[in-house]
Design an enzyme around this catalytic site. Structure first.
Site, PDB file in Angstrom:
ATOM      1  N   CYS A 185      -0.207  -9.508  -0.750  1.00  0.00           N
ATOM      2  CA  CYS A 185       0.895 -10.471  -0.606  1.00  0.00           C
ATOM      3  C   CYS A 185       1.583 -10.357   0.759  1.00  0.00           C
ATOM      4  CB  CYS A 185       1.926 -10.282  -1.724  1.00  0.00           C
ATOM      5  SG  CYS A 185       1.253 -10.570  -3.376  1.00  0.00           S
ATOM      6  N   ARG A 186       2.358  -9.289   0.952  1.00  0.00           N
ATOM      7  CA  ARG A 186       3.210  -9.229   2.149  1.00  0.00           C
ATOM      8  C   ARG A 186       2.478  -8.767   3.408  1.00  0.00           C
ATOM      9  NH1 ARG A 186       7.338  -5.278  -0.541  1.00  0.00           N
ATOM     10  NH2 ARG A 186       5.362  -4.710  -1.527  1.00  0.00           N
ATOM     11  N   SER A 187       1.730  -7.662   3.333  1.00  0.00           N
ATOM     12  CA  SER A 187       1.124  -7.143   4.583  1.00  0.00           C
ATOM     13  C   SER A 187       0.038  -8.058   5.161  1.00  0.00           C
ATOM     14  CB  SER A 187       0.632  -5.696   4.435  1.00  0.00           C
ATOM     15  OG  SER A 187      -0.314  -5.560   3.407  1.00  0.00           O
ATOM     16  N   ASP A 215       8.914  -7.730  -2.554  1.00  0.00           N
ATOM     17  CA  ASP A 215       7.612  -7.953  -3.183  1.00  0.00           C
ATOM     18  C   ASP A 215       7.648  -9.226  -4.042  1.00  0.00           C
ATOM     19  OD1 ASP A 215       5.253  -7.839  -4.489  1.00  0.00           O
ATOM     20  OD2 ASP A 215       5.573  -5.888  -5.429  1.00  0.00           O
ATOM     21  N   ASN A 240      -1.474  -4.862  -0.570  1.00  0.00           N
ATOM     22  CA  ASN A 240      -2.229  -5.498   0.530  1.00  0.00           C
ATOM     23  C   ASN A 240      -2.810  -6.853   0.128  1.00  0.00           C
ATOM     24  OD1 ASN A 240      -5.081  -4.670   2.701  1.00  0.00           O
ATOM     25  ND2 ASN A 240      -3.188  -5.656   3.237  1.00  0.00           N
ATOM     26  N   CYS A 295       1.773  -2.724   2.721  1.00  0.00           N
ATOM     27  CA  CYS A 295       2.608  -2.988   1.550  1.00  0.00           C
ATOM     28  C   CYS A 295       1.948  -2.317   0.349  1.00  0.00           C
ATOM     29  CB  CYS A 295       2.851  -4.478   1.336  1.00  0.00           C
ATOM     30  SG  CYS A 295       1.357  -5.432   0.986  1.00  0.00           S
TER      31      CYS A 295
HETATM   32  P1  4NP Z   1       2.128  -6.642  -2.090  1.00  0.00           P
HETATM   33  O1  4NP Z   1       2.404  -7.148  -3.586  1.00  0.00           O
HETATM   34  O2  4NP Z   1       2.488  -5.187  -2.044  1.00  0.00           O
HETATM   35  O3  4NP Z   1       3.063  -7.470  -1.250  1.00  0.00           O
HETATM   36  O4  4NP Z   1       0.673  -6.913  -1.817  1.00  0.00           O
HETATM   37  C1  4NP Z   1       1.844  -6.488  -4.691  1.00  0.00           C
HETATM   38  C2  4NP Z   1       0.585  -6.850  -5.126  1.00  0.00           C
HETATM   39  C3  4NP Z   1       0.034  -6.226  -6.230  1.00  0.00           C
HETATM   40  C4  4NP Z   1       0.753  -5.247  -6.890  1.00  0.00           C
HETATM   41  C5  4NP Z   1       2.005  -4.873  -6.436  1.00  0.00           C
HETATM   42  C6  4NP Z   1       2.554  -5.502  -5.334  1.00  0.00           C
HETATM   43  N1  4NP Z   1       0.200  -4.621  -8.039  1.00  0.00           N
HETATM   44  O5  4NP Z   1       0.866  -3.772  -8.641  1.00  0.00           O
HETATM   45  O6  4NP Z   1      -0.938  -4.925  -8.426  1.00  0.00           O
END
Ligand code: 4NP
Length: 159
Positions: free
Chosen positions: A17-19, A127, A15, A12
């Site tokens: 939240c989702r993955s 997200d 890395n 994701c």
């Molecule tokens: P993820 O969520 O892709 O599901 O881990 C996010 C976590 C952090 C950010 C974006 C999405 N960020 O921009 O910091």
């Protein structure tokens, strides 16, 4: 010795939240079938902002609530990953675009949208990072449970 393990990498944007949820749920899915030793599973980020960090507390809370263990930290995808892993699974169309851009020419990994394995057809794992609550994390967990089963069945039927 020849390495017969199937290798899957969940991706994701950050890395955190989702993955990590997808990685933990898929690992538990194969462990529960006593097939854990046949798989090499990890997750990674498109971007480098959270490298070395544990998942967002809402992701950890969601996994804990469902008794899914997780002990990994964020890392960024490398060009070597595209030849090491058999399957690299993204969470949304933006991940897929980035993966296709980053993939070295002729690399081994199949780039797949995790949500394409959801029997309910909910293809995008949104997200939830900027949400003010945990609902999106719970939804990501539920989608990951369905997609993990669907992905495993797909691989088991692949010859
Ligand atoms: P993820 O969520 O892709 O599901 O881990 C996010 C976590 C952090 C950010 C974006 C999405 N960020 O921009 O910091």
């Amino acid at each position: 010795m020849v390495d017969h393990k199937k290798k899957a990498l969940f991706i994701c944007l950050g890395n955190i939240c989702r993955s990590p949820i997808a990685e933990a749920v898929f690992q538990k899915t194969v462990n529960d079938m006593n097939l854990g030793e046949h798989w090499d599973i990890d997750s990674a980020a498109i971007g480098g902002w959270h490298v070395g960090n544990p998942p967002d507390w809402r992701a950890l809370d969601t996994l804990k609530k469902h008794n899914v263990p997780y002990n990994n930290h964020a890392r960024q995808i490398t060009s070597e990953d595209f030849d090491y892993y058999d399957y690299i699974l993204g969470m949304d169309e933006s991940n897929m675009k980035d993966l296709n851009k980053k993939a070295p020419k002729g690399s081994k990994a199949k780039l797949l949208l995790f949500g394409d394995f959801d029997p309910q057809g909910d293809r995008i794992i949104r997200d939830p990072y900027y949400d003010s609550d945990s609902k999106g994390f719970e939804k990501c967990y539920e989608q990951s449970v369905r997609c993990s089963k669907g992905f495993w069945e797909h691989i088991a039927n692949e010859k």
